[in-house]
Design an enzyme around this catalytic site. Structure first.
Site, PDB file in Angstrom:
ATOM      1  N   LYS A  14       5.033   4.922  -2.423  1.00 34.74           N
ATOM      2  CA  LYS A  14       5.171   3.728  -1.571  1.00 34.74           C
ATOM      3  C   LYS A  14       5.559   2.510  -2.426  1.00 34.74           C
ATOM      4  CE  LYS A  14       0.882   4.021  -0.107  1.00 34.74           C
ATOM      5  NZ  LYS A  14       0.323   5.261  -0.684  1.00 34.74           N
ATOM      6  N   ARG A  89      -4.099   1.224   6.646  1.00 35.83           N
ATOM      7  CA  ARG A  89      -4.626   2.510   6.180  1.00 35.83           C
ATOM      8  C   ARG A  89      -5.674   3.065   7.134  1.00 35.83           C
ATOM      9  NH1 ARG A  89      -3.199   1.706   0.449  1.00 35.83           N
ATOM     10  NH2 ARG A  89      -3.596   3.585  -0.738  1.00 35.83           N
ATOM     11  N   ARG A 128       0.376   9.005 -14.103  1.00 32.45           N
ATOM     12  CA  ARG A 128       0.316   7.534 -14.163  1.00 32.45           C
ATOM     13  C   ARG A 128      -0.978   7.083 -14.851  1.00 32.45           C
ATOM     14  NH1 ARG A 128       0.835   4.175  -8.689  1.00 32.45           N
ATOM     15  NH2 ARG A 128      -1.220   5.077  -8.310  1.00 32.45           N
ATOM     16  N   ARG A 134      -5.683   2.640 -14.762  1.00 38.03           N
ATOM     17  CA  ARG A 134      -6.396   2.621 -13.473  1.00 38.03           C
ATOM     18  C   ARG A 134      -7.455   3.717 -13.436  1.00 38.03           C
ATOM     19  NH1 ARG A 134      -2.177   2.048  -8.532  1.00 38.03           N
ATOM     20  NH2 ARG A 134      -3.964   2.984  -7.466  1.00 38.03           N
ATOM     21  N   ARG A 146      -9.541  10.363  -2.938  1.00 41.10           N
ATOM     22  CA  ARG A 146      -8.515   9.491  -2.325  1.00 41.10           C
ATOM     23  C   ARG A 146      -7.706  10.274  -1.296  1.00 41.10           C
ATOM     24  NH1 ARG A 146      -5.462   7.023  -7.389  1.00 41.10           N
ATOM     25  NH2 ARG A 146      -4.207   5.947  -5.818  1.00 41.10           N
TER      26      ARG A 146
HETATM   27  P1  B4P Z   1       3.270   5.266  -5.996  1.00 40.63           P
HETATM   28  O1  B4P Z   1       3.278   6.443  -5.070  1.00 40.63           O
HETATM   29  O2  B4P Z   1       4.386   4.320  -5.907  1.00 40.63           O
HETATM   30  O3  B4P Z   1       1.852   4.674  -5.769  1.00 40.63           O
HETATM   31  P2  B4P Z   1       1.395   4.198  -4.309  1.00 40.63           P
HETATM   32  O4  B4P Z   1       1.405   5.347  -3.334  1.00 40.63           O
HETATM   33  O5  B4P Z   1       2.147   2.987  -3.941  1.00 40.63           O
HETATM   34  O6  B4P Z   1      -0.024   3.649  -4.569  1.00 40.63           O
HETATM   35  P3  B4P Z   1      -1.448   4.230  -4.345  1.00 40.63           P
HETATM   36  O7  B4P Z   1      -1.628   4.882  -3.001  1.00 40.63           O
HETATM   37  O8  B4P Z   1      -1.791   4.998  -5.571  1.00 40.63           O
HETATM   38  O9  B4P Z   1      -2.342   2.992  -4.420  1.00 40.63           O
HETATM   39  P4  B4P Z   1      -2.497   1.612  -3.656  1.00 40.63           P
HETATM   40  O10 B4P Z   1      -2.141   0.627  -4.683  1.00 40.63           O
HETATM   41  O11 B4P Z   1      -1.804   1.502  -2.347  1.00 40.63           O
HETATM   42  O12 B4P Z   1       3.242   5.825  -7.454  1.00 40.63           O
HETATM   43  C1  B4P Z   1       2.487   6.934  -7.864  1.00 40.63           C
HETATM   44  C2  B4P Z   1       3.066   7.504  -9.142  1.00 40.63           C
HETATM   45  O13 B4P Z   1       4.073   8.439  -8.804  1.00 40.63           O
HETATM   46  C3  B4P Z   1       3.724   6.480 -10.058  1.00 40.63           C
HETATM   47  O14 B4P Z   1       3.400   6.762 -11.386  1.00 40.63           O
HETATM   48  C4  B4P Z   1       5.212   6.692  -9.813  1.00 40.63           C
HETATM   49  O15 B4P Z   1       6.003   6.390 -10.944  1.00 40.63           O
HETATM   50  C5  B4P Z   1       5.262   8.170  -9.517  1.00 40.63           C
HETATM   51  N1  B4P Z   1       6.367   8.517  -8.660  1.00 40.63           N
HETATM   52  C6  B4P Z   1       6.821   7.834  -7.582  1.00 40.63           C
HETATM   53  N2  B4P Z   1       7.871   8.466  -7.025  1.00 40.63           N
HETATM   54  C7  B4P Z   1       8.072   9.613  -7.778  1.00 40.63           C
HETATM   55  C8  B4P Z   1       9.010  10.693  -7.721  1.00 40.63           C
HETATM   56  N3  B4P Z   1       9.959  10.751  -6.794  1.00 40.63           N
HETATM   57  N4  B4P Z   1       8.892  11.680  -8.611  1.00 40.63           N
HETATM   58  C9  B4P Z   1       7.946  11.647  -9.582  1.00 40.63           C
HETATM   59  N5  B4P Z   1       7.050  10.640  -9.708  1.00 40.63           N
HETATM   60  C10 B4P Z   1       7.122   9.632  -8.817  1.00 40.63           C
HETATM   61  O16 B4P Z   1      -4.073   1.625  -3.334  1.00 40.63           O
HETATM   62  C11 B4P Z   1      -5.042   1.762  -4.344  1.00 40.63           C
HETATM   63  C12 B4P Z   1      -6.434   1.563  -3.774  1.00 40.63           C
HETATM   64  O17 B4P Z   1      -6.556   0.228  -3.226  1.00 40.63           O
HETATM   65  C13 B4P Z   1      -6.858   2.473  -2.606  1.00 40.63           C
HETATM   66  O18 B4P Z   1      -7.362   3.724  -3.045  1.00 40.63           O
HETATM   67  C14 B4P Z   1      -7.940   1.598  -1.929  1.00 40.63           C
HETATM   68  O19 B4P Z   1      -9.159   1.670  -2.627  1.00 40.63           O
HETATM   69  C15 B4P Z   1      -7.392   0.190  -2.062  1.00 40.63           C
HETATM   70  N6  B4P Z   1      -6.597  -0.237  -0.895  1.00 40.63           N
HETATM   71  C16 B4P Z   1      -5.260  -0.518  -0.915  1.00 40.63           C
HETATM   72  N7  B4P Z   1      -4.832  -0.840   0.312  1.00 40.63           N
HETATM   73  C17 B4P Z   1      -5.922  -0.752   1.132  1.00 40.63           C
HETATM   74  C18 B4P Z   1      -6.113  -0.937   2.530  1.00 40.63           C
HETATM   75  N8  B4P Z   1      -5.101  -1.278   3.339  1.00 40.63           N
HETATM   76  N9  B4P Z   1      -7.355  -0.755   3.043  1.00 40.63           N
HETATM   77  C19 B4P Z   1      -8.382  -0.423   2.254  1.00 40.63           C
HETATM   78  N10 B4P Z   1      -8.267  -0.223   0.918  1.00 40.63           N
HETATM   79  C20 B4P Z   1      -7.051  -0.377   0.360  1.00 40.63           C
END
Ligand code: B4P
Length: 193
Positions: A14, A89, A128, A134, A146
């Site tokens: 995302k 979420r 990551r 993290r 998660r």
């Molecule tokens: P991303 O996939 O970009 O990470 P994300 O989903 O955006 O974030 P995530 O769900 O982990 O955490 P968030 O900050 O929203 O990247 C993951 C990895 O994959 C990276 O290293 C990237 O380089 C790699 N990658 C991406 N695409 C790839 C591909 N095609 N091939 C290979 N590798 C690839 O949330 C974190 C925490 O915050 C939650 O657990 C919760 O505690 C809290 N939180 C956030 N929003 C909330 C909400 N609305 N309500 C309640 N709690 C919330």
């Protein structure tokens, strides 16, 4: 106005894909994860509270996250649109967002949902975790939590948005550029509606 939700399990890409979309469409990028991590590194009261939940891979309480998003939306009345990343979420967050946006007459245009299998999610997050510092990316049992929290609390949103005919599924595996092209196609379909 274009208002998009970028949806998917933890590690689906995302945040990665939101970077492409916000540059292409000049939307304001709202990542609740990033905002919360900034609060933690600034040592604010909100950050101290959020850290307790985030380090274990649990969701921060709805009222905290909803209040945070409401403030940002109200402070930015002149943007071309928003890209919501990691929000909503829970069904309660989605309902609150609909109410906020409807009252301003700027409903969600579409939801782009990145689809990735559980093993790949775990592999990406552990990878990551080697560099991100993290806590929630470094331990397989926290990552499993998660994903379980996503399945229980966040997946029901798929039906919520399917019922509104706003759901657009995208294969989230392959190279980042390939996925960016698929996301761009989905956004084009949303715009053509
Ligand atoms: P991303 O996939 O970009 O990470 P994300 O989903 O955006 O974030 P995530 O769900 O982990 O955490 P968030 O900050 O929203 O990247 C993951 C990895 O994959 C990276 O290293 C990237 O380089 C790699 N990658 C991406 N695409 C790839 C591909 N095609 N091939 C290979 N590798 C690839 O949330 C974190 C925490 O915050 C939650 O657990 C919760 O505690 C809290 N939180 C956030 N929003 C909330 C909400 N609305 N309500 C309640 N709690 C919330």
């Amino acid at each position: 106005m274009l208002n998009l939700v970028l949806f998917g399990p933890p590690g689906a890409g995302k945040g990665t894909q939101a970077e492409f979309v916000k540059n292409k469409e000049t939307l304001l990028h709202l990542s609740t994860g990033e905002i919360l991590r900034r609060e933690i590194s600034n040592g604010t009261e909100l950050g101290v509270e959020a850290k307790k939940w985030m380090d274990g891979g649990n969701l921060v309480p709805d009222e905290v996250v909803i209040g945070m998003i409401r403030n940002i939306i109200e402070r930015n009345p002149d943007v071309k649109g928003f890209i919501f990343d990691g929000f909503p979420r829970t069904v309660a967050q989605a309902e609150a967002l609909d109410i906020m946006l409807e009252s301003m007459n700027i409903p969600i245009s579409g939801v782009v949902s990145l689809e990735v299998g559980e093993q790949e999610l775990t592999d990406r997050l552990l990878e990551r975790g080697k560099v991100s510092g993290r806590v929630d990316d470094q331990d397989e049992s926290i990552i499993a939590n998660r994903i379980a929290v996503y399945t229980k609390n966040t997946m029901p949103l798929l039906d919520y948005y399917k019922n509104q005919e706003k759901h657009f599924g995208v294969n989230g595996t392959g190279s980042i550029e390939e996925i960016a092209d698929r996301v761009a196609e989905a956004i084009q379909r949303i715009k053509n509606r």
